[in-house]
Design a protein around this motif. Structure first.
Motif, PDB file in Angstrom:
ATOM      1  N   LEU A  71       0.763  -1.113  -0.018  1.00 12.08           N
ATOM      2  CA  LEU A  71       0.053   0.016  -0.074  1.00 12.08           C
ATOM      3  C   LEU A  71       0.811   1.290  -0.152  1.00 12.08           C
ATOM      4  CD1 LEU A  71      -2.977  -0.578   2.365  1.00 12.08           C
ATOM      5  CD2 LEU A  71      -3.060  -0.463   0.046  1.00 12.08           C
ATOM      6  N   GLU A  72       1.861   1.153   0.642  1.00 13.62           N
ATOM      7  CA  GLU A  72       2.962   2.531   0.745  1.00 13.62           C
ATOM      8  C   GLU A  72       3.457   2.509  -0.663  1.00 13.62           C
ATOM      9  OE1 GLU A  72       4.342   2.162   5.287  1.00 13.62           O
ATOM     10  OE2 GLU A  72       5.448   1.073   3.979  1.00 13.62           O
ATOM     11  N   GLU A  73       3.844   1.588  -1.336  1.00 19.15           N
ATOM     12  CA  GLU A  73       4.200   1.724  -2.619  1.00 19.15           C
ATOM     13  C   GLU A  73       3.376   2.406  -3.688  1.00 19.15           C
ATOM     14  OE1 GLU A  73       7.718  -1.699  -3.286  1.00 19.15           O
ATOM     15  OE2 GLU A  73       5.671  -2.377  -3.673  1.00 19.15           O
ATOM     16  N   PHE A  74       2.078   1.853  -3.473  1.00 21.48           N
ATOM     17  CA  PHE A  74       0.892   2.221  -4.198  1.00 21.48           C
ATOM     18  C   PHE A  74       0.797   3.662  -4.039  1.00 21.48           C
ATOM     19  CE2 PHE A  74      -3.721   3.601  -3.652  1.00 21.48           C
ATOM     20  CZ  PHE A  74      -3.859   3.877  -4.883  1.00 21.48           C
ATOM     21  N   GLU A  75       0.670   4.224  -2.689  1.00 25.43           N
ATOM     22  CA  GLU A  75       0.636   5.557  -2.453  1.00 25.43           C
ATOM     23  C   GLU A  75       1.701   6.494  -2.991  1.00 25.43           C
ATOM     24  OE1 GLU A  75       0.105   5.409   1.632  1.00 25.43           O
ATOM     25  OE2 GLU A  75      -2.063   4.577   1.533  1.00 25.43           O
ATOM     26  N   ALA A  76       2.895   6.073  -3.071  1.00 25.71           N
ATOM     27  CA  ALA A  76       4.133   6.567  -3.458  1.00 25.71           C
ATOM     28  C   ALA A  76       4.003   6.977  -4.894  1.00 25.71           C
ATOM     29  CB  ALA A  76       5.278   5.914  -3.014  1.00 25.71           C
ATOM     30  N   PHE A  77       3.781   5.759  -5.649  1.00 27.16           N
ATOM     31  CA  PHE A  77       3.589   5.785  -7.123  1.00 27.16           C
ATOM     32  C   PHE A  77       2.437   6.721  -7.288  1.00 27.16           C
ATOM     33  CE2 PHE A  77       5.428   1.384  -7.376  1.00 27.16           C
ATOM     34  CZ  PHE A  77       6.544   1.743  -6.950  1.00 27.16           C
ATOM     35  N   ALA A  78       1.251   6.735  -6.752  1.00 29.85           N
ATOM     36  CA  ALA A  78       0.342   7.501  -7.175  1.00 29.85           C
ATOM     37  C   ALA A  78       0.505   9.089  -7.079  1.00 29.85           C
ATOM     38  CB  ALA A  78      -0.871   7.322  -6.166  1.00 29.85           C
ATOM     39  N   LYS A  79       1.458   9.312  -6.135  1.00 32.03           N
ATOM     40  CA  LYS A  79       1.868  10.914  -5.955  1.00 32.03           C
ATOM     41  C   LYS A  79       2.541  11.164  -7.466  1.00 32.03           C
ATOM     42  CE  LYS A  79       2.030  10.942  -1.041  1.00 32.03           C
ATOM     43  NZ  LYS A  79       2.859  11.054   0.300  1.00 32.03           N
ATOM     44  N   LEU A  80       3.448  10.419  -7.504  1.00 36.39           N
ATOM     45  CA  LEU A  80       4.325  10.639  -8.743  1.00 36.39           C
ATOM     46  C   LEU A  80       3.389  10.739 -10.002  1.00 36.39           C
ATOM     47  CD1 LEU A  80       7.461   8.603  -8.279  1.00 36.39           C
ATOM     48  CD2 LEU A  80       7.237  11.056  -7.954  1.00 36.39           C
ATOM     49  N   LEU A  81       2.547   9.975  -9.994  1.00 39.36           N
ATOM     50  CA  LEU A  81       1.580   9.950 -11.084  1.00 39.36           C
ATOM     51  C   LEU A  81       0.762  11.227 -11.294  1.00 39.36           C
ATOM     52  CD1 LEU A  81       0.573   7.773 -13.460  1.00 39.36           C
ATOM     53  CD2 LEU A  81      -1.264   7.427 -12.105  1.00 39.36           C
ATOM     54  N   LYS A  82       0.375  11.928 -10.148  1.00 39.48           N
ATOM     55  CA  LYS A  82      -0.407  13.030 -10.014  1.00 39.48           C
ATOM     56  C   LYS A  82       0.704  13.935 -10.585  1.00 39.48           C
ATOM     57  CE  LYS A  82      -3.794  11.696  -6.534  1.00 39.48           C
ATOM     58  NZ  LYS A  82      -4.056  11.985  -5.318  1.00 39.48           N
ATOM     59  N   GLN A  83       1.882  14.052 -10.210  1.00 42.85           N
ATOM     60  CA  GLN A  83       2.907  15.175 -10.607  1.00 42.85           C
ATOM     61  C   GLN A  83       3.421  15.154 -12.218  1.00 42.85           C
ATOM     62  OE1 GLN A  83       3.693  17.702  -8.691  1.00 42.85           O
ATOM     63  NE2 GLN A  83       2.598  16.820  -6.995  1.00 42.85           N
ATOM     64  N   GLY A  84       2.604  14.009 -12.751  1.00 41.19           N
ATOM     65  CA  GLY A  84       2.885  13.991 -14.249  1.00 41.19           C
ATOM     66  C   GLY A  84       3.846  12.986 -14.773  1.00 41.19           C
ATOM     67  N   ARG A  85       4.455  11.957 -13.858  1.00 46.80           N
ATOM     68  CA  ARG A  85       5.164  10.949 -14.163  1.00 46.80           C
ATOM     69  C   ARG A  85       4.003   9.865 -14.854  1.00 46.80           C
ATOM     70  NH1 ARG A  85       9.187  13.838 -13.646  1.00 46.80           N
ATOM     71  NH2 ARG A  85      10.947  13.484 -11.933  1.00 46.80           N
ATOM     72  N   ASP A  86       4.844   8.956 -15.775  1.00 44.22           N
ATOM     73  CA  ASP A  86       3.943   8.105 -16.584  1.00 44.22           C
ATOM     74  C   ASP A  86       4.510   6.746 -15.936  1.00 44.22           C
ATOM     75  OD1 ASP A  86       6.414   7.483 -17.834  1.00 44.22           O
ATOM     76  OD2 ASP A  86       5.720   8.138 -19.627  1.00 44.22           O
ATOM     77  N   VAL A  87       4.024   5.488 -15.905  1.00 42.40           N
ATOM     78  CA  VAL A  87       4.162   4.316 -15.505  1.00 42.40           C
ATOM     79  C   VAL A  87       5.726   3.750 -15.866  1.00 42.40           C
ATOM     80  CG1 VAL A  87       3.833   1.772 -15.770  1.00 42.40           C
ATOM     81  CG2 VAL A  87       1.813   3.358 -15.533  1.00 42.40           C
TER      82      VAL A  87
END
Length: 457
Positions: A71-87
């Motif tokens: 879950l912590e990884e998901f939340e971290a990745f989601a923050k970067l996704l919102k900042q414009g980073r793609d997968v």
């Protein structure tokens, strides 16, 4: 030694990465009586407006400091996704695959109550991943069953499914896992149902699966027969009962049994003969050696019973003054069993494959297996169907040969056999394991499981 990462914030700077280092240095300065404005720490400044880069640096530092859970990884990745980073960018930054990142994003579909259950340690990571395949309706049903577990007034609640039950509940008991196939998956032309994590892929077309699987079973049967085995293919769903058979080499008429489970899994049991068939074989072999009909016994059943009981009484009384013989007789009973002895080796069943792997890799298990092989050689025995010295099935033909072998061994060797068999039949998780541990005071750290410290044990 490690610069803080900061970025402009109005008239000053804010820390992006290194807050713990900053507070640790402040504490040292306070203890040494150094004023805060005199404490200087090296800093690296990020570019203004690079919010994604700043967040990325902070997340990377946290990952390096302590591994994050799912879950912590998901939340971290989601923050970067919102900042414009793609997968692809996220995967490259953290050194993982794009599929790994997508798997973490799948956790976004989970109900918050399920996430809370994971954070509280009520479900395992595998269950969390499986629940990402659940529909919203299934998630609500699972939550309702989960909440019933903590209801003290609901004694009949089965609770929320987990592990294998969860997989069955999600994908249905009629589904067959792809891992059960004896044939090449490419030969199957139907649909394969799988989740994002790839842990639960199943054949959608059962009929197509069984057509291919039955053909593969026929090839397996022919292959075993070509090796000289007499092959018995059990009906689908019929379990092979090892306790109803005795291990018998191929040269002595042992069969190979093919067990087919409803789940599609196939298991081969080589070198077994049913007790009844073995007795019939021995009787027929004995009959071939008789050249003249045997005379009928002159004793009635009552007379036979009279002699059996008196013989029993005489031998039993004599044993009282022959402890060495009694010791060997007891060990023979422990190894082979009897109609009055029900001695079984502990099967060491593990709830998860990971647990079984750590036990197998432990120093204690390796030492035990080495001693077991030594005892098998000492008794001139083959390992039982669980790989043990102890038979556990009360086979009458084993007792006398084992007893005879023990009579030829010195007391020290007999005690070695006794110790090994006692250890094999010590029940895992029992109070006697705890009691024995207190007495023998083992070196837990020296015999620890692979990857587990003695302190944790």
């Amino acid at each position: 030694m490690q610069p803080l990462l900061v970025r402009p914030n109005g008239e000053g700077f804010e820390i992006v990465a290194g807050r713990r280092r900053y507070f640790a240095a402040s504490k040292v300065a306070e203890e040494q009586g150094v004023a805060a404005d005199e404490m200087l720490l090296p800093c690296a400044v990020t570019e203004t407006g690079d919010d994604a880069g700043a967040m990325e640096a902070s997340l990377i530092e946290n990952v390096a400091r302590a591994p994050m859970d799912e879950l912590e990884e998901f939340e971290a990745f989601a923050k970067l996704l919102k900042q414009g980073r793609d997968v692809a960018d996220i995967a490259l930054t953290f050194g993982v695959t794009e599929l790994y990142v997508k798997q973490r994003f799948a956790l976004a579909t989970l109900h918050s109550r399920i996430k809370d259950a994971y954070r509280d340690g009520d479900i395992r990571p595998e269950d969390l991943q499986l629940l990402t395949s659940a529909t919203r309706r299934q998630q609500k049903e699972w939550i309702a069953a989960f909440e019933q577990e903590s209801d003290p007034e609901n004694d009949e609640a089965e609770g929320a499914p987990r592990g294998y039950r969860l997989k069955q509940w999600l994908f249905g008991g009629e589904q067959i896992a792809t891992g059960a196939a004896l044939f090449a998956i490419e030969d199957y032309k139907g649909e394969i149902i799988t989740d994002l994590f790839g842990d639960a892929s199943c054949f959608a077309d059962r009929e197509a699966f069984w057509t291919l699987q039955n053909a593969a079973i026929a090839r397996l049967r022919d292959e075993l027969a070509s090796k000289g085995w007499k092959v018995s293919v059990l009906e689908k769903g019929q379990r092979f009962q090892a306790w109803q058979h005795v291990e018998t080499p191929k040269e002595d008429g042992g069969h190979a049994f093919i067990e087919i489970r409803d789940t599609g899994e196939v298991e081969v049991h080589e070198g077994y003969l049913a007790h009844d068939e073995r007795r019939a074989r021995r009787n027929s072999e004995g009959a071939d050696e008789v050249t003249e009909p045997r005379a009928k016994p002159e004793l009635t059943k009552a007379a036979e019973n009279y002699l059996a009981l008196h013989r029993h009484a005489v031998v039993r009384a004599e044993l009282l003054s022959r402890p060495g013989v009694a010791l060997r007789l007891a060990v023979a009973h422990m190894v082979a069993g009897s109609p009055l002895w029900n001695v079984k080796p502990d099967p060491q069943w593990a709830d998860r494959e990971e647990i079984a792997a750590t036990v197998t890799a432990s120093r204690a298990q390796a030492a035990f297996e080495a001693e077991r092989q030594s005892v098998l050689q000492l008794l001139d025995l083959e390992a039982g169907y669980l790989g043990t010295v102890t038979r556990g099935n009360g086979e009458p033909y084993w007792g006398a040969p084992v007893f005879a072998r023990l009579l030829a061994l010195p007391d020290g060797a007999v005690l070695k056999v006794l110790t090994l068999v006692m250890a094999e039949t010590l029940a895992a998780g029992s109070s006697l394991v705890e009691a024995a541990g207190v007495v023998v005071k083992p070196d837990v750290a020296g015999a620890a499981l692979h990857g587990v410290s003695g302190r944790q044990l």
